[in-house]
Design a protein around this motif. Structure first.
Motif, PDB file in Angstrom:
ATOM      1  N   PHE A  55       0.899  -1.265   0.049  1.00 28.35           N
ATOM      2  CA  PHE A  55      -0.272   0.083   0.235  1.00 28.35           C
ATOM      3  C   PHE A  55       0.983   1.165  -0.074  1.00 28.35           C
ATOM      4  N   TRP A  56       0.584   2.268  -0.845  1.00 32.94           N
ATOM      5  CA  TRP A  56       1.306   3.344  -0.895  1.00 32.94           C
ATOM      6  C   TRP A  56       0.184   4.673  -0.650  1.00 32.94           C
ATOM      7  N   ALA A  57       0.927   5.627   0.162  1.00 27.66           N
ATOM      8  CA  ALA A  57       0.146   6.750   0.253  1.00 27.66           C
ATOM      9  C   ALA A  57       0.826   7.949   0.315  1.00 27.66           C
ATOM     10  N   LYS A  58       0.258   9.194  -0.078  1.00 24.72           N
ATOM     11  CA  LYS A  58       0.968  10.165  -0.280  1.00 24.72           C
ATOM     12  C   LYS A  58      -0.061  11.566   0.091  1.00 24.72           C
ATOM     13  N   PHE A  59       0.388  12.475   0.848  1.00 22.27           N
ATOM     14  CA  PHE A  59      -0.631  13.691   1.318  1.00 22.27           C
ATOM     15  C   PHE A  59       0.258  14.708   1.732  1.00 22.27           C
ATOM     16  N   ASP A  60      -0.433  15.886   1.645  1.00 22.31           N
ATOM     17  CA  ASP A  60       0.026  17.321   2.133  1.00 22.31           C
ATOM     18  C   ASP A  60      -0.789  17.545   3.525  1.00 22.31           C
ATOM     19  N   PHE A  61      -0.137  18.312   4.315  1.00 22.80           N
ATOM     20  CA  PHE A  61      -0.920  18.951   5.444  1.00 22.80           C
ATOM     21  C   PHE A  61      -0.020  20.065   5.805  1.00 22.80           C
ATOM     22  N   TYR A  62      -0.756  20.971   6.451  1.00 25.30           N
ATOM     23  CA  TYR A  62       0.008  22.248   7.024  1.00 25.30           C
ATOM     24  C   TYR A  62       0.038  22.119   8.560  1.00 25.30           C
ATOM     25  N   LEU A  63       1.284  22.322   8.936  1.00 23.42           N
ATOM     26  CA  LEU A  63       1.702  22.069  10.459  1.00 23.42           C
ATOM     27  C   LEU A  63       1.907  23.355  11.061  1.00 23.42           C
ATOM     28  N   PRO A  64       1.040  23.925  11.730  1.00 19.14           N
ATOM     29  CA  PRO A  64       1.232  25.198  12.678  1.00 19.14           C
ATOM     30  C   PRO A  64       2.071  25.061  13.813  1.00 19.14           C
ATOM     31  N   ASN A  65       2.605  26.210  14.261  1.00 18.78           N
ATOM     32  CA  ASN A  65       3.426  26.077  15.514  1.00 18.78           C
ATOM     33  C   ASN A  65       2.718  26.352  16.793  1.00 18.78           C
ATOM     34  N   SER A  66       1.412  27.194  16.531  1.00 16.24           N
ATOM     35  CA  SER A  66       0.860  27.819  17.695  1.00 16.24           C
ATOM     36  C   SER A  66      -0.428  26.884  18.203  1.00 16.24           C
ATOM     37  N   THR A  67      -0.871  25.743  17.576  1.00 15.42           N
ATOM     38  CA  THR A  67      -1.909  24.908  17.895  1.00 15.42           C
ATOM     39  C   THR A  67      -1.453  23.322  17.699  1.00 15.42           C
ATOM     40  N   ASP A  68      -2.033  22.741  18.934  1.00 17.19           N
ATOM     41  CA  ASP A  68      -1.608  21.336  19.135  1.00 17.19           C
ATOM     42  C   ASP A  68      -2.263  20.470  17.910  1.00 17.19           C
ATOM     43  N   VAL A  69      -1.561  19.475  17.508  1.00 18.79           N
ATOM     44  CA  VAL A  69      -2.021  18.953  15.986  1.00 18.79           C
ATOM     45  C   VAL A  69      -1.506  17.562  16.163  1.00 18.79           C
ATOM     46  N   ASN A  70      -2.738  16.624  15.874  1.00 17.96           N
ATOM     47  CA  ASN A  70      -2.397  15.222  15.595  1.00 17.96           C
ATOM     48  C   ASN A  70      -3.034  14.801  14.477  1.00 17.96           C
ATOM     49  N   ILE A  71      -2.349  14.379  13.512  1.00 18.58           N
ATOM     50  CA  ILE A  71      -2.629  13.852  11.984  1.00 18.58           C
ATOM     51  C   ILE A  71      -2.517  12.459  12.147  1.00 18.58           C
ATOM     52  N   TYR A  72      -3.550  11.468  11.700  1.00 21.17           N
ATOM     53  CA  TYR A  72      -3.330  10.080  11.666  1.00 21.17           C
ATOM     54  C   TYR A  72      -3.855   9.567  10.244  1.00 21.17           C
ATOM     55  N   LEU A  73      -2.964   8.502  10.001  1.00 21.22           N
ATOM     56  CA  LEU A  73      -3.337   7.792   8.612  1.00 21.22           C
ATOM     57  C   LEU A  73      -3.349   6.462   9.272  1.00 21.22           C
ATOM     58  N   TYR A  74      -4.454   5.759   9.090  1.00 23.16           N
ATOM     59  CA  TYR A  74      -4.668   4.298   9.284  1.00 23.16           C
ATOM     60  C   TYR A  74      -4.737   3.539   8.055  1.00 23.16           C
ATOM     61  N   ALA A  75      -3.755   2.519   7.806  1.00 24.08           N
ATOM     62  CA  ALA A  75      -3.685   2.076   6.517  1.00 24.08           C
ATOM     63  C   ALA A  75      -3.898   0.258   6.609  1.00 24.08           C
ATOM     64  N   PRO A  76      -5.088  -0.358   6.640  1.00 23.27           N
ATOM     65  CA  PRO A  76      -6.158   0.233   7.419  1.00 23.27           C
ATOM     66  C   PRO A  76      -6.069  -0.109   8.882  1.00 23.27           C
ATOM     67  N   GLY A  77      -7.342  -0.052   9.791  1.00 23.08           N
ATOM     68  CA  GLY A  77      -7.004  -0.520  11.145  1.00 23.08           C
ATOM     69  C   GLY A  77      -7.377   0.596  11.967  1.00 23.08           C
ATOM     70  N   ASP A  78      -6.861   0.556  13.234  1.00 18.84           N
ATOM     71  CA  ASP A  78      -7.386   1.551  14.199  1.00 18.84           C
ATOM     72  C   ASP A  78      -6.182   1.756  15.022  1.00 18.84           C
ATOM     73  N   ARG A  79      -6.289   2.606  16.298  1.00 23.31           N
ATOM     74  CA  ARG A  79      -5.013   2.765  17.298  1.00 23.31           C
ATOM     75  C   ARG A  79      -4.672   1.441  17.998  1.00 23.31           C
ATOM     76  N   ASN A  80      -5.456   0.439  17.970  1.00 22.84           N
ATOM     77  CA  ASN A  80      -4.871  -0.777  18.787  1.00 22.84           C
ATOM     78  C   ASN A  80      -5.008  -2.122  17.756  1.00 22.84           C
ATOM     79  N   ASN A  81      -5.197  -1.814  16.397  1.00 18.86           N
ATOM     80  CA  ASN A  81      -5.265  -2.920  15.465  1.00 18.86           C
ATOM     81  C   ASN A  81      -4.685  -2.560  14.015  1.00 18.86           C
ATOM     82  N   GLY A  82      -3.615  -2.972  13.720  1.00 14.65           N
ATOM     83  CA  GLY A  82      -3.154  -2.420  12.514  1.00 14.65           C
ATOM     84  C   GLY A  82      -1.950  -1.692  12.417  1.00 14.65           C
ATOM     85  N   ILE A  83      -1.961  -0.772  11.312  1.00 14.34           N
ATOM     86  CA  ILE A  83      -0.808   0.059  10.978  1.00 14.34           C
ATOM     87  C   ILE A  83      -1.179   1.269  10.959  1.00 14.34           C
ATOM     88  N   TYR A  84      -0.553   2.350  11.391  1.00 10.76           N
ATOM     89  CA  TYR A  84      -0.828   3.615  11.572  1.00 10.76           C
ATOM     90  C   TYR A  84       0.203   4.596  11.781  1.00 10.76           C
TER      91      TYR A  84
END
Length: 319
Positions: A55-84
Motif C-alpha cells: 500500500f502506498w500513500a502520499k498527502f500534504d498537510f499544514y503544520l502550525p506552530n501555535s496549535t496542538d496538532v494530531n494527524i493520523y493515517l490508518y492503513a487500515p485498522g485503528d489505534r489498537n489494530n493494524g498499522i498507523y
C-alpha cells in the motif's frame, strides 16, 4: 492495479458519514483546497484493498506552530489494530504503530522517541517544518520481510523492518485519515496499491472548451433531464508549457463540485470521456441532497501529458 484514490482536498470526497470540514486557502494547500475532521475512525472506503500486498500513500498537510496538532493515517485498522502513522507538532514527532505476530504490538518511532530533552533534535530528524505545508510519502508491505518506509518533505526516514507487519483483524477496507484542527488541513491525497513516486503530485488541469446541453448560470451548470451531458476539453498546451509533454500521468480525478440531487431522475452522475467521437462511460455516483456536495471518479492511467491532447472529460446525468 486494483485501486487508486485521488483527492485534492475536497471534504465531500470522503465517506458520507464523515463529519468533515472544507478549507479553501492557497496558504494551507497547494491545490487551494483542504479538509479536516477529528474523528480518526472515519475516512475513505477503498474497494479491493490489498490485504496481503503493498500500500502506498502520499498527502500534504499544514503544520502550525501555535496549535496542538494530531494527524493520523490508518492503513487500515485503528489505534489498537493494524498499522498507523501519527504526526504531531508537540515534539514535531512522527511515529508508526504496527501489529505483528497476530496479537502483539510495537511502537516504532521514526527518528528518535520524542521526549522533552530531545524535542529540538526531533524536529531536524523528522524533516517536519512548522508554519508550512509538509508532504508525506509512505509505503507499507505486509508479512514476512515486510517493512514501513516514510518520507517527510522528500527526507527519507529510517526504514522500520521488525517482525512481520500485518493487516490486523479489521478487514474493513477503510483507510482512515484525520486532522484534529482546522489549523492543519490535509490535501493532495493519493492512495494506491501500485507504486507512488515521492515526486508524484496532484495538478489541477485547466479546461479550454465546454460542450453541454445543460443550463449555465454564473459558471454553474444545471441539468433538468436525465441523459444530459457536460464535456470539457483539457487545456493540454498549458500543461505542456508548465510540466513538459513527456511528464507521466498516473491517474485522473474528475470532480463535480458542487454536485447535488435536484430530482428523482437527477440523482446520479456517470463519469464520461470523449475521444475521436467515441464516448466512454466510467463509474456512476449517487448524489446527495446537500448543495455543498461533491462527487469524484478516479481513472488510473499510464500515459504522458501530450497523449491527453484532444480528450474531453465530463458527466452524464442519470437516475
Amino acid at each position: 492495479m486494483s485501486f487508486k484514490y485521488i483527492n485534492p482536498g475536497f471534504a465531500k470526497l470522503l465517506d458520507d458519514n464523515v463529519d468533515s470540514h472544507q478549507i479553501e486557502s492557497s496558504e494551507y494547500s497547494k491545490s487551494g483546497f483542504g479538509f479536516w475532521q477529528s474523528d480518526n475512525t472515519k475516512g475513505v472506503t477503498v474497494a479491493n484493498f490489498p490485504e496481503n500486498d503493498e500500500f502506498w500513500a502520499k498527502f500534504d498537510f499544514y503544520l502550525p506552530n501555535s496549535t496542538d496538532v494530531n494527524i493520523y493515517l490508518y492503513a487500515p485498522g485503528d489505534r489498537n489494530n493494524g498499522i498507523y502513522l501519527r504526526i504531531s507538532n508537540y515534539y514535531s514527532c512522527v511515529y508508526v504503530y504496527a501489529q505483528y505476530q497476530g496479537s502483539n504490538y510495537d511502537i516504532a518511532y521514526v527518528g528518535k522517541k520524542p521526549t522533552a530533552a530531545n524535542a529540538a533534535d526531533i524536529k531536524g530528524t523528522t524533516g517536519l517544518i512548522l508554519d508550512a505545508i509538509n508532504s508525506v510519502w509512505m509505503n507499507l508491505k505486509w508479512g514476512t520481510g515486510g517493512y514501513i518506509d516514510v518520507q517527510i518533505n522528500n527526507k527519507k526516514l529510517t526504514r522500520w523492518q521488525k517482525y512481520a507487519p500485518s493487516y490486523g483483524t479489521d478487514k474493513t477496507p477503510l483507510v482512515k485519515i484525520s486532522s484534529n484542527t482546522a489549523a492543519a488541513p490535509i490535501s493532495n491525497v493519493i492512495f494506491s496499491d501500485s507504486e507512488i513516486s515521492p515526486k508524484e503530485q496532484i495538478v489541477l488541469i485547466p479546461t479550454s472548451l465546454t460542450e453541454t446541453d445543460m443550463t449555465e448560470t454564473d459558471g454553474i451548470y444545471s441539468a433538468n433531464a436525465a441523459g444530459q451531458t457536460i464535456l470539457q476539453t483539457l487545456d493540454v498546451s498549458s500543461l505542456v508549457e508548465t510540466y513538459g509533454g513527456d511528464s507521466q500521468v498516473t491517474g485522473l480525478l474528475l470532480t463535480g463540485y458542487p454536485a447535488y440531487k435536484s430530482g428523482e431522475e437527477l440523482s446520479s452522475l456517470t463519469a464520461i470521456s470523449k475521444s475521436n467521437g467515441t464516448v466512454t462511460e466510467y463509474g456512476t455516483h449517487t448524489l446527495s441532497d446537500e448543495v455543498t456536495g461533491a462527487v469524484g471518479d478516479v481513472q488510473a492511467m499510464n500515459t504522458t501529458i501530450s497523449n491527453l491532447s484532444g480528450l474531453k472529460f465530463g458527466w452524464k446525468v442519470g437516475t
